[in-house]
Design an enzyme around this catalytic site. Structure first.
Site, PDB file in Angstrom:
ATOM      1  N   ASP A   8      -7.096  -4.880  -1.993  1.00  0.00           N
ATOM      2  CA  ASP A   8      -8.481  -4.421  -1.950  1.00  0.00           C
ATOM      3  C   ASP A   8      -8.428  -2.924  -1.607  1.00  0.00           C
ATOM      4  OD1 ASP A   8     -11.357  -4.441  -1.626  1.00  0.00           O
ATOM      5  OD2 ASP A   8     -10.961  -4.419   0.531  1.00  0.00           O
ATOM      6  N   ASP A  10     -11.523  -0.527  -0.155  1.00  0.00           N
ATOM      7  CA  ASP A  10     -12.242  -0.163   1.074  1.00  0.00           C
ATOM      8  C   ASP A  10     -11.910  -1.126   2.204  1.00  0.00           C
ATOM      9  OD1 ASP A  10     -14.037   2.139   0.375  1.00  0.00           O
ATOM     10  OD2 ASP A  10     -14.605   0.743  -1.213  1.00  0.00           O
TER      11      ASP A  10
END
Length: 604
Positions: A8, A10
């Site tokens: 991922d 953020d």
């Protein structure tokens, strides 16, 4: 088997969730809305569409339209520059480099838009470190739907069961699980519930350790003896990855006790950072341990230089064992034999020819500047490479191989199998794991292995005999030809004094040290129990006492010729050695001259 890691963005690669949380909070407060933090945590890990929907839910019906709210929210960022490099996770570059070296593919699979992902990665200078970038915006269903992860795995050509998902949010974890992948939760901002993850980690550094453990755990040697489970960790003393592996094994195997390949002296050297500073150099000279001290120093410096080239600290894997025993409050076993006993057994059981070969090989290896990589170290830890290397040592130096390897294998095996607890982990140099597997199932005593062979007196007897013989020849010369006898005595004094003093001078010793060498050599050469270098070294140590800085820089200074002779500690050691060499050379030269003179007179 882990073949790909899907990240991922953020909150995982960059610590930006707190930034977006603050922006969302500011936007609502500008409209007179003051949400509870938990209400905004729902946006973490989701797409921009999810963020818009959550923000819109705070407005009373009829006071705001979705299109107007989106326009106002986007306008808040117009003209603003966000420096994403400042939010880059400090461990991410190291992890990405490790994964690349391990041959594991990497990808960013984010719910954010592609332009945003690319901007972040470009600013952080890590875009080229990923094999693939995929945006959830490209799919009809974004996270927590599995699409972004499923497609990323397909494009990488990696089966889903060989993929690991790294996520910081509940939404992301669910997406990874929905894709049927092993999911690692990485604690981030917002008190996210990561309970659905297969494993959770406080940071990317510990995730890296676990990945390394998973990749290397098959290299562990697992043994059963006397109802105990024994785990041998094969390591390289200068390898950064070895230290990481040892740390991970002790964390995930949860042993009852830890054994490390150290004796008491090396344990103190590793744990007492000021041990060099506490060295009494005069005691080293008095106890006739100059050679032992210097060899230890050179070997330690060599390992330290190798470790420095690999970005690690020598003995770090042993330090991890010590640290783990303290943190877990479990017994620590110093499993190795005294290094002084080992060195003494080697030296006293070797012949003169083998001693010369050993010293030559040691000096050559110390100053060898050939670089070695983590990959080279890893290959040397493989069974086939180890057997080949040990075979070469045994063929070249059979006696050294017996004392340094076989006997220590026996010693280590005995200590390990008698360590307390039902589960024992041992941190060892990889070379010892082969022999330990055999010896650990045998019964024997350590008494003989701890014994130091008696010093051979043959050499001393021969020296005394030669000295008596030379003295007798000089006396005979003095009787037969007093003038020639007087010349031999004067030459004995001058040659010993000059060559011993020259050895001191080559070390740039103090003038009084040079004078001491000159005076001591003619007398000390008459007794095998004395040495000119001892007197010269003691004088130099008294006149130019080593400072704390000399001991602090000792391991680095021995790596260069200039540093070797600049450091007061090594200078004193070299004064002892070169002064003795000068005196020995004079004895040889004068011995030949005395014999020639005697034969001329005797024959005449």
């Amino acid at each position: 088997m882990i073949k790909a890691v899907l990240f991922d963005l953020d909150g995982t690669v960059i610590d930006s969730e707190q930034l977006w949380f603050a922006c969302n909070k500011q936007f609502l407060e500008e409209h007179g809305i003051h949400p509870e933090p938990e209400q905004l945590y729902k946006t973490i890990g989701g797409s921009m569409d999810l963020t818009y929907r959550v923000l819109y839910s705070f407005f009373e019906e009829g006071t705001m339209t979705m299109s107007r709210m989106r326009s106002e929210y986007d306008a808040m960022f117009e003209g603003k520059i966000i420096r994403f490099r400042e939010y880059l996770d400090p461990d991410v570059k190291d992890l990405l480099e490790y994964l690349k070296d391990a041959g594991i593919k990497t990808a960013v699979a984010s719910a954010s838009s592609l332009p945003y992902i690319e901007d972040v990665l470009d600013q952080c200078g890590i875009r080229d470190k990923f094999d693939l970038i995929v945006s959830g915006d490209a799919f009809d269903r974004n996270k927590p739907a599995p699409d972004v992860y499923t497609v990323t795995a397909e494009r990488l050509g990696i089966p889903k069961e060989d993929c690991l998902v790294a996520e910081d949010s509940e939404i992301g974890i669910r997406a990874g699980k929905n894709a049927g992948m092993f999911t690692a939760g990485v604690k981030g901002f917002g008190n996210q519930d990561l309970s659905e993850a297969d494993l959770s980690f406080p940071n990317l550094r510990e995730l890296k350790e676990w990945i390394h453990y998973e990749l290397k755990k098959d290299s562990l040697v697992r043994l059963e003896e006397n109802g105990k489970e024994i785990i041998l960790i094969p390591t390289a003393h200068v390898s950064k990855n070895s230290a990481m592996f040892a740390r991970a094994v002790m964390k995930y195997e949860n042993p009852d006790s830890i054994c490390i390949e150290l004796d008491e002296d090396r344990y103190k050297s590793l744990t007492q950072k000021k041990k060099w500073e506490d060295t009494d150099i005069r005691s080293v000279i008095k106890d006739n341990k100059v050679g032992y001290f210097l060899v230890n120093l050179l070997l330690a410096s060599y390992q330290r230089r190798m470790a420095g080239n690999l970005g690690s600290n020598t003995g770090q894997e042993m330090a991890e064992g010590i640290k783990a025993s303290k943190e877990r409050k479990i017994p620590l076993v110093l499993a190795d034999r005294s290094v002084q006993t080992t060195f003494t057994r080697i030296w006293r059981t070797m012949g003169g020819k083998d001693k010369f070969k050993l010293l030559t090989s040691l000096i050559t290896s110390i100053f060898d500047d050939e670089e070695i990589s983590e990959e080279d170290i890893s290959k040397l830890s493989e069974r086939g490479e180890l057997e080949a290397a040990l075979g070469e040592i045994q063929a070249e130096f059979p006696q050294i191989s017996k004392v340094l390897v076989t006997e220590r294998d026996m010693y280590l095996a005995h200590k390990i199998k008698n360590a307390p607890g039902k589960k024992v982990v041992a941190v060892l140099g990889a070379a010892h794991t082969l022999g330990i597997q055999d010896w650990i199932h045998k019964d024997y005593s350590l008494k003989e292995l701890d014994e130091v062979p008696p010093k051979k007196h043959t050499g001393t007897i021969i020296l005394w005999g030669l000295i008596v013989l030379l003295a007798g020849m000089i006396i005979y010369t003095c009787i037969k030809n007093p003038e020639m006898g007087k010349t031999e005595i004067v030459n004995w004094i001058l040659w010993h004094g000059i060559l011993s003093a020259l050895g001191c001078a080559l070390c740039l010793a103090h003038p009084l040290t040079i004078l001491t060498g000159f005076v001591a050599a003619p007398l000390s050469s008459l007794s095998p129990l004395l040495a000119a270098g001892w007197f010269a070294g003691m004088t130099e140590a008294s006149l130019r006492k080593p400072t704390v800085k000399d001991f602090e820089t000792l391991p680095e200074d021995v790596n260069t010729f200039k540093g070797f002779f600049r450091n007061k500690v090594t200078k004193i050691l070299m004064v002892v050695i070169l002064s003795n060499l000068g005196s020995s050379a004079a004895t040889l030269f004068m011995g030949i001259d005395i014999v020639k003179t005697f034969l001329r007179l005797f024959g005449g």
